[in-house]
Design an enzyme around this catalytic site. Structure first.
Site, PDB file in Angstrom:
ATOM      1  N   LYS A 199       0.848  -1.190   0.000  1.00 38.52           N
ATOM      2  CA  LYS A 199       0.000   0.000   0.000  1.00 38.52           C
ATOM      3  C   LYS A 199       0.884   1.242   0.000  1.00 38.52           C
ATOM      4  O   LYS A 199       1.529   1.569   0.993  1.00 38.52           O
ATOM      5  CB  LYS A 199      -0.906   0.064   1.231  1.00 38.52           C
ATOM      6  CG  LYS A 199      -1.991   1.127   1.045  1.00 38.52           C
ATOM      7  CD  LYS A 199      -2.414   1.827   2.305  1.00 38.52           C
ATOM      8  CE  LYS A 199      -1.620   3.032   2.670  1.00 38.52           C
ATOM      9  NZ  LYS A 199      -1.754   4.198   1.787  1.00 38.52           N
ATOM     10  N   GLU A 275      10.122   1.829  10.339  1.00 40.08           N
ATOM     11  CA  GLU A 275      11.142   2.858  10.066  1.00 40.08           C
ATOM     12  C   GLU A 275      10.439   4.202  10.143  1.00 40.08           C
ATOM     13  O   GLU A 275       9.634   4.538   9.284  1.00 40.08           O
ATOM     14  CB  GLU A 275      11.772   2.612   8.697  1.00 40.08           C
ATOM     15  CG  GLU A 275      13.182   3.134   8.646  1.00 40.08           C
ATOM     16  CD  GLU A 275      13.221   4.575   8.228  1.00 40.08           C
ATOM     17  OE1 GLU A 275      13.302   5.445   9.127  1.00 40.08           O
ATOM     18  OE2 GLU A 275      13.143   4.844   7.036  1.00 40.08           O
ATOM     19  N   CYS A 309      13.663  11.147   6.322  1.00 41.40           N
ATOM     20  CA  CYS A 309      13.786  10.798   7.736  1.00 41.40           C
ATOM     21  C   CYS A 309      15.230  10.961   8.204  1.00 41.40           C
ATOM     22  O   CYS A 309      15.477  11.185   9.387  1.00 41.40           O
ATOM     23  CB  CYS A 309      13.305   9.377   7.965  1.00 41.40           C
ATOM     24  SG  CYS A 309      14.041   8.196   6.829  1.00 41.40           S
ATOM     25  N   GLU A 403      10.734  17.102  14.289  1.00 41.52           N
ATOM     26  CA  GLU A 403      11.211  16.711  12.963  1.00 41.52           C
ATOM     27  C   GLU A 403      10.494  17.631  11.973  1.00 41.52           C
ATOM     28  O   GLU A 403       9.322  17.443  11.670  1.00 41.52           O
ATOM     29  CB  GLU A 403      10.851  15.249  12.690  1.00 41.52           C
ATOM     30  CG  GLU A 403      11.386  14.768  11.352  1.00 41.52           C
ATOM     31  CD  GLU A 403      10.824  13.411  10.933  1.00 41.52           C
ATOM     32  OE1 GLU A 403       9.698  13.066  11.331  1.00 41.52           O
ATOM     33  OE2 GLU A 403      11.517  12.713  10.178  1.00 41.52           O
TER      34      GLU A 403
HETATM   35  P1  NAD Z   1       2.144   8.849   7.623  1.00 43.48           P
HETATM   36  O1  NAD Z   1       2.760   8.049   8.707  1.00 43.48           O
HETATM   37  O2  NAD Z   1       0.813   9.433   7.854  1.00 43.48           O
HETATM   38  O3  NAD Z   1       2.044   7.967   6.265  1.00 43.48           O
HETATM   39  C1  NAD Z   1       2.943   6.917   5.914  1.00 43.48           C
HETATM   40  C2  NAD Z   1       2.140   5.750   5.334  1.00 43.48           C
HETATM   41  O4  NAD Z   1       1.245   5.263   6.334  1.00 43.48           O
HETATM   42  C3  NAD Z   1       1.254   6.128   4.147  1.00 43.48           C
HETATM   43  O5  NAD Z   1       1.192   5.042   3.240  1.00 43.48           O
HETATM   44  C4  NAD Z   1      -0.101   6.330   4.785  1.00 43.48           C
HETATM   45  O6  NAD Z   1      -1.179   6.145   3.895  1.00 43.48           O
HETATM   46  C5  NAD Z   1      -0.095   5.254   5.846  1.00 43.48           C
HETATM   47  N1  NAD Z   1      -0.988   5.489   6.966  1.00 43.48           N
HETATM   48  C6  NAD Z   1      -1.494   6.657   7.417  1.00 43.48           C
HETATM   49  N2  NAD Z   1      -2.306   6.455   8.460  1.00 43.48           N
HETATM   50  C7  NAD Z   1      -2.327   5.120   8.680  1.00 43.48           C
HETATM   51  C8  NAD Z   1      -2.963   4.284   9.656  1.00 43.48           C
HETATM   52  N3  NAD Z   1      -3.763   4.779  10.592  1.00 43.48           N
HETATM   53  N4  NAD Z   1      -2.736   2.944   9.612  1.00 43.48           N
HETATM   54  C9  NAD Z   1      -1.907   2.414   8.676  1.00 43.48           C
HETATM   55  N5  NAD Z   1      -1.294   3.161   7.736  1.00 43.48           N
HETATM   56  C10 NAD Z   1      -1.489   4.504   7.740  1.00 43.48           C
HETATM   57  O7  NAD Z   1       3.134   9.966   7.216  1.00 43.48           O
HETATM   58  P2  NAD Z   1       2.761  11.337   6.438  1.00 43.48           P
HETATM   59  O8  NAD Z   1       1.467  11.944   6.847  1.00 43.48           O
HETATM   60  O9  NAD Z   1       2.907  11.065   5.006  1.00 43.48           O
HETATM   61  O10 NAD Z   1       3.878  12.282   7.013  1.00 43.48           O
HETATM   62  C11 NAD Z   1       3.777  12.723   8.337  1.00 43.48           C
HETATM   63  C12 NAD Z   1       5.124  12.706   8.986  1.00 43.48           C
HETATM   64  O11 NAD Z   1       5.721  11.390   8.866  1.00 43.48           O
HETATM   65  C13 NAD Z   1       6.123  13.600   8.301  1.00 43.48           C
HETATM   66  O12 NAD Z   1       6.012  14.929   8.716  1.00 43.48           O
HETATM   67  C14 NAD Z   1       7.416  12.979   8.771  1.00 43.48           C
HETATM   68  O13 NAD Z   1       7.684  13.401  10.057  1.00 43.48           O
HETATM   69  C15 NAD Z   1       7.112  11.522   8.789  1.00 43.48           C
HETATM   70  N6  NAD Z   1       7.578  10.808   7.604  1.00 43.48           N
HETATM   71  C16 NAD Z   1       8.666  10.014   7.761  1.00 43.48           C
HETATM   72  C17 NAD Z   1       9.130   9.311   6.676  1.00 43.48           C
HETATM   73  C18 NAD Z   1      10.302   8.413   6.799  1.00 43.48           C
HETATM   74  O14 NAD Z   1      10.875   8.019   5.789  1.00 43.48           O
HETATM   75  N7  NAD Z   1      10.700   8.021   8.009  1.00 43.48           N
HETATM   76  C19 NAD Z   1       8.498   9.430   5.450  1.00 43.48           C
HETATM   77  C20 NAD Z   1       7.373  10.241   5.321  1.00 43.48           C
HETATM   78  C21 NAD Z   1       6.920  10.920   6.438  1.00 43.48           C
END
Ligand code: NAD
Length: 507
Positions: A199, A275, A309, A403
């Site tokens: 996903k 991660e 990240c 972050e």
């Molecule tokens: P997020 O954690 O919301 O999304 C990451 C993935 O998780 C996406 O595929 C999303 O659809 C999915 N997701 C969202 N809610 C979910 C749930 N309840 N259950 C299962 N899956 C779910 O991240 P974001 O909103 O895209 O970004 C928010 C913050 O996350 C950023 O500001 C940053 O701090 C962090 N981030 C970190 C990385 C990394 O590589 N470590 C990458 C993107 C974002």
């Protein structure tokens, strides 16, 4: 919130049809990929694909449902054991075929990095290199599925250790390096004999998901082994992580969501591999080579608009070099061309979405209100945020203790190495970091004292190699990607003993 508006970026409208790309499936991108079939959205809800540079919609993908996840997991489960029984070279060959297709579709992929992800051309090339190396590394994994033979404490017993694929792997991935962060699960998982349900993030449903379906379909992967369900995280992602089918849920994204996904997975006795976020420090000691420290600082803070990240989140600089470091970093930040990510000269493109832009701008403005000084940048236009350098920063200012995930460089002075280490470690995160010193023993001492999964000496925090362990400690996650560490996570060990002679039982 008072938004600065002193940056103006003009980006021409994007007039190509991404459904007509050679890489697109015959019916266009608006489909799920389940059991080897493209299932078009029909009258299902859809999610717009938005070009961050213009904020225009350039296509749509289906908003998947729980039923779609059930079908995907069932297809994966049904296909996996026959795949795992294939000889190693047969599994390696499919990954190799898919890797060659990256070259065939190179120009379309670079274009998608720009219009789906806001990534400049250089970022697209860097990401493709990471992906190629991940695939090359994965092609070797099927040949390394070694077992063992142990001495037995029971007379006449032979003890064998086998390593087997987990079965089905669920992968939930983010938008920042979508092709790489999905490939680092998909390629090793398939190579090791698993089946995958993927996903992608809503923002990058193509590069993080549907592109994989096309590449592996054309590479000859049998039906059912890779299924892509696009959709909303809170629905599809949450349901995937609460499902009883997968042996492992691989999640990359925010710490907040990762905590919930991990709990969901453990509730099903599924391994969570997490991660999550970072708050990485770039430490510059008084004997550092300033040229190298600044070069690293620029690359580590501003690459892909700071949306990694492992980006540098904070610059910790010895007070004796502080003013000069700030001046040089600010001068370099001001020179970086901000603009259309498709243009050859651009270094800083747009951030991914308005919510991220607003968070970044708030972190900058709240830090200025708390006493930081603006040395460069500070403005924004649309989703473009100027590379921003803040001096007089402290470790508890919003741009430093959070972050920020943006092109923002708060620079914090320190007096002693102990103070720098204490500040660097004063965060719930523990992902990456960097240390600059011309005294390598001193740099190594600092690196050892940092509470992180990765540290880079006389470099910056953005490093990821397919064969070295990648991951964090504390709230930055659980587990390690790459090389033998991902092989451990994507396989399970089984003890088989053979009692070759009658055993003398006590009763
Ligand atoms: P997020 O954690 O919301 O999304 C990451 C993935 O998780 C996406 O595929 C999303 O659809 C999915 N997701 C969202 N809610 C979910 C749930 N309840 N259950 C299962 N899956 C779910 O991240 P974001 O909103 O895209 O970004 C928010 C913050 O996350 C950023 O500001 C940053 O701090 C962090 N981030 C970190 C990385 C990394 O590589 N470590 C990458 C993107 C974002």
């Amino acid at each position: 919130m008072t938004h600065n508006t002193d940056l103006t970026v003009d980006v021409p409208a994007y007039d190509k049809d991404i459904d007509a790309f050679d890489l697109a499936p015959a019916g266009g991108w608006n489909a799920l990929f389940v059991d080897g079939e493209w299932v078009s959205a029909g009258d299902r809800d859809t999610i717009d694909i938005v070009n961050p540079a213009t904020q225009d919609s350039i296509g749509a993908v289906p908003a998947g449902t729980e039923a779609g996840v059930d079908e995907a997991y069932a297809a994966a489960e049904a296909a996996q054991s026959e795949w795992a029984a294939r000889p190693p070279q047969a599994r390696a060959e499919i990954v190799e075929n898919a890797r060659h297709l990256l070259d065939d579709y190179h120009d379309e992929l670079i274009e998608l990095f720009a219009v789906e992800c806001g990534g400049i051309r250089l970022k697209g090339e860097i990401e493709l290199d990471l992906v190629r190396n991940m695939m090359r590394m994965s092609e070797g994994l099927p040949f390394q599925l070694n077992g063992g033979h142990k001495a037995a404490t029971i007379p006449g017993k032979e003890s064998l250790i086998r390593r087997e694929p987990l079965g089905v792997v669920g992968a939930i991935t983010p938008w920042n390096f979508p092709l790489h962060l999905s490939m680092r699960v998909v390629a090793p998982a398939l190579a090791l004999g698993n089946a995958v349900v993927l996903k992608p993030a809503e923002e990058t449903s193509l590069l993080g998901g549907l592109v994989f379906a096309r590449l592996f379909e054309e590479a000859g992967l049998p039906d059912g082994l890779l299924n892509v369900v696009t959709g909303h995280g809170a629905e599809v992602g949450d349901y995937m992580s609460r499902h009883s089918t997968p042996g492992l849920i691989s999640f990359t994204g925010s710490t907040e969501v990762g905590r919930q996904v991990g709990q969901n997975a453990v509730g099903q006795f599924t391994y969570p591999s997490l991660e999550l976020g970072g708050n990485n420090a770039h430490i510059v000691t008084d004997d550092a080579d300033l040229d190298r420290a600044v070069d690293g600082g620029v690359f580590g803070s501003f690459t892909h608009q700071g949306q990694e990240c492992i980006s540098i989140n904070r610059h910790l600089v010895h007070e004796s070099l502080y003013d000069e470091y700030v001046d040089r970093l600010a001068a370099r930040a001001e020179e970086l061309p901000v603009g259309d990510p498709s243009a050859e000269e651009t270094i800083v493109g747009p951030v991914i979405k308005p919510e991220q832009r607003d968070k970044i701008v708030d972190f900058i403005e709240d830090s200025l209100a708390a006493g930081a000084t603006l040395e460069a940048g500070g403005g924004h236009d649309g989703l473009f945020v100027e590379p921003t350098v803040l001096s007089d920063a402290t470790n508890d200012m919003p741009a430093a203790c959070n972050e920020h995930f943006g092109p923002v460089a708060p620079v914090i002075p320190f007096e002693t190495d102990e103070e720098a280490v204490a500040m660097a470690n004063d965060t719930e995160h523990g992902l990456s970091g960097s240390v600059h010193s011309t005294d390598l023993q001193r740099a190594k001492d600092i690196a050892e004292a940092l509470d992180t999964g990765m540290v880079h000496i006389n470099d910056q925090s953005l490093n990821d190699e397919a064969h070295t362990p990648f991951g964090g400690v504390n709230a930055s996650g659980l587990g390690r990607y790459n090389g033998e560490w991902i092989m451990d996570e994507l396989t399970q060990t089984k003890w088989i003993s053979i009692q070759r002679e009658p055993r003398d039982y006590p009763y």
